[in-house]
Scaffold this motif. Structure first.
Motif, PDB file in Angstrom:
ATOM      1  N   PHE A 129       0.889  -1.059  -0.326  1.00 22.71           N
ATOM      2  CA  PHE A 129      -0.280  -0.178   0.047  1.00 22.71           C
ATOM      3  C   PHE A 129       0.734   1.240  -0.182  1.00 22.71           C
ATOM      4  CE2 PHE A 129      -2.763   3.246   1.888  1.00 22.71           C
ATOM      5  CZ  PHE A 129      -3.542   2.941   1.162  1.00 22.71           C
ATOM      6  N   ARG A 133      -0.364   2.787  -3.260  1.00 21.77           N
ATOM      7  CA  ARG A 133      -1.039   3.645  -2.255  1.00 21.77           C
ATOM      8  C   ARG A 133      -2.893   2.979  -2.380  1.00 21.77           C
ATOM      9  NH1 ARG A 133       0.576   6.437   1.285  1.00 21.77           N
ATOM     10  NH2 ARG A 133      -0.827   6.797   1.186  1.00 21.77           N
ATOM     11  N   ASP A 134      -2.681   1.584  -3.188  1.00 20.53           N
ATOM     12  CA  ASP A 134      -3.810   0.886  -3.207  1.00 20.53           C
ATOM     13  C   ASP A 134      -3.400  -0.698  -2.843  1.00 20.53           C
ATOM     14  OD1 ASP A 134      -6.659   0.374  -3.186  1.00 20.53           O
ATOM     15  OD2 ASP A 134      -5.931   0.816  -5.662  1.00 20.53           O
ATOM     16  N   SER A 137      -4.965  -6.050  -5.855  1.00 17.84           N
ATOM     17  CA  SER A 137      -6.693  -6.294  -6.864  1.00 17.84           C
ATOM     18  C   SER A 137      -7.017  -7.303  -6.218  1.00 17.84           C
ATOM     19  CB  SER A 137      -6.922  -6.531  -8.070  1.00 17.84           C
ATOM     20  OG  SER A 137      -5.570  -7.599  -8.934  1.00 17.84           O
TER      21      SER A 137
END
Length: 141
Positions: A129, A133-134, A137
């Motif tokens: 992350f 920044r995620d 999936s």
């Protein structure tokens, strides 16, 4: 603390060749268009899922992922997410050629093992992350 070193990436179809699958631990799945470099990080943009198992062998958990992802059978929510995100919820007869796995088997006493595995999985997701920044999936918050 940094994420400990995982095994080398191998094609998912060859996961049974990895060492330490009789232990619980942490695992990562990724898509690569060509074989990954020897020391490719699990935090690379190719990573699509980071998971763990504390109460069963890594081999069992990876088998469950495959059944859920490719045959649409119950047993692994990340496998169902993979099917939805990458396969349009369609069962497959063959594992995608670009799917790879890396593992971190943990051979410690049960209570210590469970705490360590939970920490490493969350740390690996956190480090991913921090870079992207995620979430990967196929990981949900």
């Amino acid at each position: 603390m940094n994420t400990p070193k995982f095994s080398q990436w191998v094609k998912f179809t060859h996961y049974k060749e990895l060492d330490g699958l009789s232990f619980p631990g942490v695992y990562a799945l990724a898509h690569f268009s060509s074989p990954p470099e020897k020391d490719s990080s699990i935090h690379a943009s190719h990573t699509i899922y980071i998971g763990e198992t504390t109460s069963q062998k890594l081999s069992n958990r990876l088998y469950q992922f495959g059944r859920s992802a490719f045959q649409k059978k119950n047993g692994h929510s990340g496998g169902h997410t993979y099917s939805r995100v990458f396969l349009d919820n369609k069962p497959l007869n063959e594992v995608p050629d670009n799917l790879y796995v890396a593992v971190l088997p943990v051979d410690k006493p049960p209570k210590e093992s469970k705490a360590y595995i939970k920490l490493v999985e969350r740390l690996a997701i956190w480090e991913f992350f921090q870079k992207k920044r995620d979430y990967p999936s196929c990981n949900t918050a």
